[in-house]
Design an enzyme around this catalytic site. Structure first.
Site, mmCIF file in Angstrom:
data_model
loop_
_atom_site.group_PDB
_atom_site.id
_atom_site.type_symbol
_atom_site.label_atom_id
_atom_site.label_comp_id
_atom_site.label_asym_id
_atom_site.label_seq_id
_atom_site.Cartn_x
_atom_site.Cartn_y
_atom_site.Cartn_z
ATOM 1 N N LYS A 176 45.758 38.037 53.132
ATOM 2 C CA LYS A 176 45.847 38.350 51.627
ATOM 3 C C LYS A 176 44.911 39.635 51.385
ATOM 4 O O LYS A 176 43.736 39.440 51.149
ATOM 5 C CB LYS A 176 45.663 37.154 50.624
ATOM 6 C CG LYS A 176 46.213 37.481 49.316
ATOM 7 C CD LYS A 176 45.341 37.060 48.082
ATOM 8 C CE LYS A 176 44.073 37.729 47.661
ATOM 9 N NZ LYS A 176 43.931 39.158 47.499
ATOM 10 N N GLY A 229 34.034 39.178 50.063
ATOM 11 C CA GLY A 229 34.346 39.498 48.741
ATOM 12 C C GLY A 229 32.906 39.030 47.804
ATOM 13 O O GLY A 229 31.611 39.071 48.427
ATOM 14 N N SER A 230 32.919 38.914 46.575
ATOM 15 C CA SER A 230 31.760 38.793 45.779
ATOM 16 C C SER A 230 31.444 37.361 45.687
ATOM 17 O O SER A 230 32.052 36.348 46.163
ATOM 18 C CB SER A 230 32.421 39.123 44.327
ATOM 19 O OG SER A 230 33.077 38.019 43.813
ATOM 20 N N VAL A 233 33.337 34.511 43.610
ATOM 21 C CA VAL A 233 34.527 34.082 44.017
ATOM 22 C C VAL A 233 34.471 33.573 45.231
ATOM 23 O O VAL A 233 35.169 32.401 45.713
ATOM 24 C CB VAL A 233 35.472 35.603 44.445
ATOM 25 C CG1 VAL A 233 36.705 34.986 45.032
ATOM 26 C CG2 VAL A 233 35.769 36.106 43.116
ATOM 27 N N GLY A 234 33.458 33.921 46.127
ATOM 28 C CA GLY A 234 33.272 33.138 47.422
ATOM 29 C C GLY A 234 32.656 31.693 47.414
ATOM 30 O O GLY A 234 33.279 30.675 48.045
ATOM 31 N N GLU A 251 31.695 36.120 53.487
ATOM 32 C CA GLU A 251 30.528 37.135 53.653
ATOM 33 C C GLU A 251 30.562 37.707 52.419
ATOM 34 O O GLU A 251 31.685 38.382 51.897
ATOM 35 C CB GLU A 251 31.147 37.930 54.703
ATOM 36 C CG GLU A 251 30.136 38.859 55.568
ATOM 37 C CD GLU A 251 29.738 40.223 54.697
ATOM 38 O OE1 GLU A 251 28.788 40.303 54.001
ATOM 39 O OE2 GLU A 251 30.476 40.890 55.148
ATOM 40 N N CYS A 285 28.966 46.167 51.101
ATOM 41 C CA CYS A 285 27.997 45.239 50.815
ATOM 42 C C CYS A 285 26.759 45.317 51.497
ATOM 43 O O CYS A 285 25.548 44.617 51.233
ATOM 44 C CB CYS A 285 28.515 43.766 51.100
ATOM 45 S SG CYS A 285 29.075 43.678 52.914
ATOM 46 N N GLU A 386 23.838 42.590 42.216
ATOM 47 C CA GLU A 386 24.687 43.553 43.164
ATOM 48 C C GLU A 386 25.483 44.572 41.992
ATOM 49 O O GLU A 386 26.428 43.857 41.253
ATOM 50 C CB GLU A 386 25.626 43.013 44.163
ATOM 51 C CG GLU A 386 26.334 43.945 45.108
ATOM 52 C CD GLU A 386 27.217 43.044 45.938
ATOM 53 O OE1 GLU A 386 28.148 42.367 45.542
ATOM 54 O OE2 GLU A 386 27.054 43.650 47.312
HETATM 55 C C1 UN1 Z 1 28.907 48.446 57.386
HETATM 56 O O1 UN1 Z 1 27.745 48.524 57.098
HETATM 57 O O2 UN1 Z 1 29.331 49.498 58.017
HETATM 58 O O3 UN1 Z 1 31.952 44.793 52.844
HETATM 59 C C2 UN1 Z 1 30.182 47.518 57.162
HETATM 60 C C3 UN1 Z 1 30.953 45.297 53.559
HETATM 61 C C4 UN1 Z 1 30.542 44.609 54.750
HETATM 62 C C5 UN1 Z 1 30.852 45.644 55.934
HETATM 63 C C6 UN1 Z 1 29.705 46.728 56.012
HETATM 64 N N1 UN1 Z 1 31.357 43.716 55.041
HETATM 65 O O4 UN1 Z 1 30.631 46.367 52.900
#
Ligand code: UN1
Length: 486
Positions: A176, A229-230, A233-234, A251, A285, A386
């Site tokens: 999704k 994602g955020s 939500v995670g 993540e 992120c 963030e």
């Molecule tokens: C990167 O630093 O090259 O959502 C990738 C993001 C990370 C991926 C970073 N999961 O920004």
């Protein structure tokens, strides 16, 4: 002009949603440019996708892993041949500059190649037994149907780095993608289709995040979830999944610091801070959002940084001289502008930027000036939360020791960077910094596919993606006691 109407991909077929409704995918550099309409799906569509994935599971898990790897190899070479087209699509729907999009798609190709190369390496262990006639060994098996819930900011690489190890391990998948950037996943599904992946092994359903994710998590046939994602939500996914006791990989956010040592090359430090904070408009992120600078070099660092940031060219990612791209959509733009207002109200000093760009063509897109705050105190919201935009907060500290304390005094722990020539400080930093990714003399962002990726603290649920480590997430162990027959 008839718009491209894009479909869900279920059981190897392009399928409309049961609602009959669609939503548009718009170019963030120019909202007049509507890329196409996507299916605004319902929980019933998720259910059909899970049905298909469940049906495809027995024969996919019995397919030898070397053969499963062949599909990944094929997909990698199709994507490689299509790199320019997929990169241009990525820039058009997500906004990042074309060179950054190429870098991302290139990484997707490498991910396919890496996992294709693991086809004969899904190893287990053998153990000596207490008994002379017993052979004890372990073997990996898949989780089953897994759900991949992916964000808009790396719409090619993140779906691929979840999909490739999931398929390699014998799982079937419901993907999704995030609704601001579904096209890249559509192109991925097309590539898997051309690679002749058996029907139902990959299914893709587009639409509103909350409703569809809930349907995925609630379905008892889904045995694993990987989400990027955020944080809110995670955490909600984690709570729901805990009820069902299934495997969850999250993540999430970051608030990544760059620390500059007193003896560092200041131009290098400025370059790394600017690229880390402003490339992709800060929508990673792993982007740099705090620069923690010792007193002795603070003013010089700030002077050079502001010169550099003020000269950055903001524009359409398709223009070859653009350095800073638009942000993804109106909502994200408003969030970022809100944080800029909050920073000023908290008493931080706006050293450059701070506004939406509106003149001329800027009017049609979501462009924000690269923004730098100075006099930021470590506990201000702009230093703790963030922002996910082109905003850098500079925090002045009395010493290297204090820099590490400030860097760690936060709920997140994804990535951190140190600029230094001092090996002792490198070692102290590596030892004490509370992040899953550490960069020395490079930007906080940037990853390689063969190495594990993930964070600490609130940035993660504790697992790692990419590299061989991802295989541990997408598989489970069987321990076999094999006795010789009498
Ligand atoms: C990167 O630093 O090259 O959502 C990738 C993001 C990370 C991926 C970073 N999961 O920004």
């Amino acid at each position: 002009m008839a718009l491209n109407e894009l479909m869900n991909y279920i059981n190897g077929e392009w399928t409309p949603s049961s609602s009959g409704k669609t939503f548009p995918d718009v170019n963030p550099a120019n909202t007049d440019d509507v890329i196409g309409t996507f299916q605004d799906s319902e929980p019933e569509d998720i259910c059909s996708a899970i049905d298909a994935a469940e049906r495809a599971l027995p024969s996919w898990q019995q397919t030898p892993s070397a053969q499963r790897a062949e599909y990944l190899k094929r997909a990698g070479s199709i994507l490689k041949a299509r790199l320019e087209q997929v990169s241009a699509a990525l820039t058009r729907e997500e906004g990042k500059t074309l060179p950054e999009a190429r870098g991302e798609v290139q990484r997707s190709v490498q991910v396919f190649e890496f996992y294709a190369g693991q086809g004969l390496l899904l190893t287990g262990e053998t153990f000596p037994s207490e008994n002379p006639n017993t052979f004890v060994y372990t073997k990996r098996c898949p989780l089953g149907v897994v759900a991949l819930i992916t964000p808009w900011n790396f719409p090619s690489a993140i779906p691929v780095w979840k999909l490739a190890p999931a398929l390699l391990c014998g799982n079937t998948v419901v993907l999704k993608p995030s609704s601001p950037a579904p096209w890249s996943s559509q192109l991925l599904a097309e590539i898997m289709h051309e690679a002749e992946l058996p029907p139902g092994v990959l299914n893709m359903v587009t639409g509103q995040g909350g409703k569809l994710s809930n349907a995925l998590i609630a379905d008892p046939r889904v045995k694993g979830i990987s989400f990027t994602g955020s944080c809110p939500v995670g955490k909600a996914i984690l709570r729901q999944a805990a009820e069902r006791g299934i495997r969850v990989g999250l993540e999430m956010g970051g608030k990544n610091p760059i620390i500059v040592d007193e003896d560092a090359d200041i131009d290098l430090a400025v370059d790394l801070a600017v690229k880390g904070a402003m490339w992709s408009a800060g929508e990673k992120c792993t982007a740099t959002s705090r620069a923690i600078i010792p007193d002795t070099i603070h003013d010089e660092f700030v002077r050079r940084l502001i010169d550099r940031v003020a000269a950055l060219r903001v524009g359409d990612g398709m223009d070859s001289d653009t350095e800073v791209c638009p942000v993804i959509d109106h909502r994200q733009m408003d969030n970022i502008l809100d944080y800029i207002r909050i920073g000023r109200e908290e008493g931080a000093k706006l050293a450059c930027g701070g506004k939406r760009l509106t003149a001329g063509n800027y009017d049609k897109g979501f462009f924000i000036q690269p923004t730098v705050f100075v006099d930021v105190k470590p506990d201000m919201r702009i230093a703790q939360e963030e922002i996910f935009g082109p905003v850098l907060s500079i925090i002045r500290v009395p010493s290297f020791e204090q820099a590490i304390v400030v860097a760690n005094n936060i709920r997140y722990g994804l990535s951190a960077s140190l600029v230094t020539r001092n090996i002792g400080k490198v070692m102290a930093f590596v030892d004490r910094i509370e992040t899953g990714v550490i960069h020395i003399n490079s930007t906080t962002s940037g990853l390689e596919v063969q190495a594990p990726f993930g964070g600490m603290k609130d940035s993660t649920s504790g697992y790692r993606e990419m590299g061989k480590t991802a295989i541990d997430f997408y598989s489970q162990w069987k321990t076999i006691y094999l006795d010789a027959p009498k």
